[in-house]
Write a protein that holds these residues in place. Structure first.
Motif, PDB file in Angstrom:
ATOM      1  N   THR A  24      56.125  39.904  43.472  1.00 29.36           N
ATOM      2  CA  THR A  24      56.295  39.993  42.022  1.00 29.36           C
ATOM      3  C   THR A  24      55.948  38.674  41.334  1.00 29.36           C
ATOM      4  O   THR A  24      55.781  37.647  41.985  1.00 29.36           O
ATOM      5  N   GLY A  25      55.843  38.736  40.005  1.00 33.74           N
ATOM      6  CA  GLY A  25      55.646  37.520  39.214  1.00 33.74           C
ATOM      7  C   GLY A  25      54.213  37.208  38.869  1.00 33.74           C
ATOM      8  O   GLY A  25      53.938  36.136  38.315  1.00 33.74           O
ATOM      9  N   CYS A  26      53.289  38.122  39.177  1.00 35.55           N
ATOM     10  CA  CYS A  26      51.878  37.869  38.883  1.00 35.55           C
ATOM     11  C   CYS A  26      51.355  38.860  37.848  1.00 35.55           C
ATOM     12  O   CYS A  26      51.826  39.986  37.745  1.00 35.55           O
ATOM     13  N   ASN A  27      50.375  38.416  37.100  1.00 39.07           N
ATOM     14  CA  ASN A  27      49.630  39.307  36.221  1.00 39.07           C
ATOM     15  C   ASN A  27      48.169  39.275  36.660  1.00 39.07           C
ATOM     16  O   ASN A  27      47.778  38.424  37.467  1.00 39.07           O
ATOM     17  N   PHE A  28      47.325  40.159  36.107  1.00 41.62           N
ATOM     18  CA  PHE A  28      45.977  40.262  36.651  1.00 41.62           C
ATOM     19  C   PHE A  28      45.006  40.849  35.639  1.00 41.62           C
ATOM     20  O   PHE A  28      45.385  41.534  34.690  1.00 41.62           O
ATOM     21  N   SER A  29      43.717  40.552  35.866  1.00 39.12           N
ATOM     22  CA  SER A  29      42.591  41.218  35.218  1.00 39.12           C
ATOM     23  C   SER A  29      41.599  41.579  36.319  1.00 39.12           C
ATOM     24  O   SER A  29      41.525  40.888  37.337  1.00 39.12           O
ATOM     25  N   TYR A  30      40.822  42.639  36.108  1.00 41.29           N
ATOM     26  CA  TYR A  30      39.894  43.022  37.165  1.00 41.29           C
ATOM     27  C   TYR A  30      38.686  43.764  36.613  1.00 41.29           C
ATOM     28  O   TYR A  30      38.698  44.294  35.513  1.00 41.29           O
ATOM     29  N   VAL A  31      37.635  43.744  37.430  1.00 48.34           N
ATOM     30  CA  VAL A  31      36.444  44.566  37.209  1.00 48.34           C
ATOM     31  C   VAL A  31      36.369  45.528  38.377  1.00 48.34           C
ATOM     32  O   VAL A  31      36.422  45.102  39.541  1.00 48.34           O
ATOM     33  N   PRO A  32      36.266  46.842  38.140  1.00 45.08           N
ATOM     34  CA  PRO A  32      36.296  47.813  39.250  1.00 45.08           C
ATOM     35  C   PRO A  32      35.023  47.792  40.078  1.00 45.08           C
ATOM     36  O   PRO A  32      34.016  47.173  39.721  1.00 45.08           O
ATOM     37  N   LEU A  33      35.081  48.472  41.198  1.00 46.28           N
ATOM     38  CA  LEU A  33      33.927  48.614  42.080  1.00 46.28           C
ATOM     39  C   LEU A  33      32.754  49.274  41.357  1.00 46.28           C
ATOM     40  O   LEU A  33      32.946  50.105  40.481  1.00 46.28           O
ATOM     41  N   ALA A  34      31.544  48.881  41.765  1.00 49.29           N
ATOM     42  CA  ALA A  34      30.336  49.583  41.327  1.00 49.29           C
ATOM     43  C   ALA A  34      29.786  50.301  42.556  1.00 49.29           C
ATOM     44  O   ALA A  34      29.139  49.691  43.400  1.00 49.29           O
ATOM     45  N   GLY A  35      30.099  51.582  42.686  1.00 48.43           N
ATOM     46  CA  GLY A  35      29.737  52.303  43.899  1.00 48.43           C
ATOM     47  C   GLY A  35      30.655  51.901  45.039  1.00 48.43           C
ATOM     48  O   GLY A  35      31.872  51.983  44.929  1.00 48.43           O
ATOM     49  N   LEU A  36      30.056  51.384  46.132  1.00 44.21           N
ATOM     50  CA  LEU A  36      30.846  50.963  47.286  1.00 44.21           C
ATOM     51  C   LEU A  36      30.934  49.450  47.403  1.00 44.21           C
ATOM     52  O   LEU A  36      31.437  48.929  48.406  1.00 44.21           O
ATOM     53  N   SER A  37      30.443  48.725  46.404  1.00 46.85           N
ATOM     54  CA  SER A  37      30.449  47.263  46.485  1.00 46.85           C
ATOM     55  C   SER A  37      30.919  46.662  45.167  1.00 46.85           C
ATOM     56  O   SER A  37      31.098  47.348  44.170  1.00 46.85           O
ATOM     57  N   GLY A  38      31.084  45.346  45.197  1.00 45.13           N
ATOM     58  CA  GLY A  38      31.487  44.624  43.991  1.00 45.13           C
ATOM     59  C   GLY A  38      32.983  44.650  43.785  1.00 45.13           C
ATOM     60  O   GLY A  38      33.772  44.872  44.694  1.00 45.13           O
ATOM     61  N   GLY A  39      33.370  44.449  42.537  1.00 46.81           N
ATOM     62  CA  GLY A  39      34.783  44.395  42.192  1.00 46.81           C
ATOM     63  C   GLY A  39      35.277  42.960  42.170  1.00 46.81           C
ATOM     64  O   GLY A  39      34.982  42.182  43.076  1.00 46.81           O
ATOM     65  N   ILE A  40      35.996  42.583  41.106  1.00 48.94           N
ATOM     66  CA  ILE A  40      36.559  41.234  40.968  1.00 48.94           C
ATOM     67  C   ILE A  40      38.004  41.372  40.526  1.00 48.94           C
ATOM     68  O   ILE A  40      38.308  42.152  39.611  1.00 48.94           O
ATOM     69  N   LEU A  41      38.880  40.609  41.146  1.00 49.54           N
ATOM     70  CA  LEU A  41      40.293  40.614  40.793  1.00 49.54           C
ATOM     71  C   LEU A  41      40.742  39.183  40.524  1.00 49.54           C
ATOM     72  O   LEU A  41      40.558  38.302  41.365  1.00 49.54           O
ATOM     73  N   VAL A  42      41.314  38.936  39.337  1.00 45.45           N
ATOM     74  CA  VAL A  42      41.846  37.633  38.960  1.00 45.45           C
ATOM     75  C   VAL A  42      43.354  37.749  38.830  1.00 45.45           C
ATOM     76  O   VAL A  42      43.861  38.609  38.103  1.00 45.45           O
ATOM     77  N   LEU A  43      44.079  36.885  39.542  1.00 46.13           N
ATOM     78  CA  LEU A  43      45.547  36.895  39.535  1.00 46.13           C
ATOM     79  C   LEU A  43      46.069  35.551  39.055  1.00 46.13           C
ATOM     80  O   LEU A  43      45.451  34.513  39.307  1.00 46.13           O
ATOM     81  N   TRP A  44      47.197  35.555  38.360  1.00 45.75           N
ATOM     82  CA  TRP A  44      47.853  34.306  37.976  1.00 45.75           C
ATOM     83  C   TRP A  44      49.360  34.502  37.917  1.00 45.75           C
ATOM     84  O   TRP A  44      49.843  35.597  37.662  1.00 45.75           O
TER      85      TRP A  44
END
Length: 225
Positions: free
Chosen positions: A15-35
């Motif tokens: 617990t204690g984190c927040n996040f922003s993300y970009v979802p997968l494009a097909g079967l690859s990619g995706g970005i997750l930012v946590l703080w």
């Protein structure tokens, strides 16, 4: 990573984190930012399949602009990464650009496989750094951050992951240190940025590569500087 909820993040790191993300494009990619919510707050400015950029207000450190990168392997698609970042590059605050650029810059960045070629991809990435006054941070640990996880003559290792900063960061009163951590479950090394107290300011060096002279636009950059 089609969609992520708080319960998914909590199951991974607690617990204690927040996040922003970009979802997968097909079967690859995706970005997750946590703080950590009690230490910082992140406001996303723009995102794409190759980056998330925003302002991170850090407790006792002020505002930093952060860009998290997952660059395309295709040189033409990677131009969209550079074009998307450029409007948001600033010297009003510390800026850190880091992640998987999927781009080699030097023959020392590759071991095994096809020989490195200083082609359009490396040239355009180096020109992007020069024209936007972006500097790559030094690092400790193994130079090559990615492996195809094969053995012997089939093994390929490359340096795809980097940390870059703007010019104001070079004169920051704390030393920035990048560590390449050991690969464990991924084919990439995690890269860690630490800030250490520095008793003296880091001297800014001027570098020039002959290939920049082959770009007519570089003359305008030099003249402006």
């Amino acid at each position: 990573m089609v969609s992520i909820e708080h319960k998914d993040v909590e199951s991974l790191i607690g617990t204690g984190c927040n996040f922003s993300y970009v979802p997968l494009a097909g079967l690859s990619g995706g970005i997750l930012v946590l703080w950590r919510s009690n230490l910082a707050n992140f406001s996303m400015i723009e995102s794409s399949s190759q980056f998330i950029i925003g302002d991170l207000d850090i407790l006792n450190k002020g505002k930093w602009r952060i860009a998290t990168i997952y660059g395309s392997k295709d040189v033409y698609n990677r131009r969209l990464l550079c074009n998307g970042l450029e409007p948001h590059i600033t010297n009003d605050c510390i800026m850190v650009i880091g992640g998987d650029f999927n781009c080699l810059l030097d023959k020392e960045d590759k071991k095994g496989g096809r020989r490195f070629s200083f082609s359009f991809g490396p040239k355009e990435m180096k020109y992007f750094m020069t024209s936007n006054d972006i500097y790559e941070l030094g690092f400790s640990g193994h130079r090559l951050t990615w492996s195809n996880n094969k053995k012997g003559s089939d093994q390929i290792m490359e340096r795809l992951d980097r940390m870059m900063v703007n010019s104001i960061s070079v004169n920051y009163n704390q030393q920035m240190v990048v560590k390449h951590l050991p690969r464990i479950v991924s084919d990439h090394c995690p890269i860690l940025l630490n800030t250490l107290k520095s008793s003296s300011k880091v001297k800014k060096s001027i570098k020039f590569e002959d290939v920049w002279a082959s770009y007519p636009a570089s003359y305008a950059v030099v003249e402006k500087a």
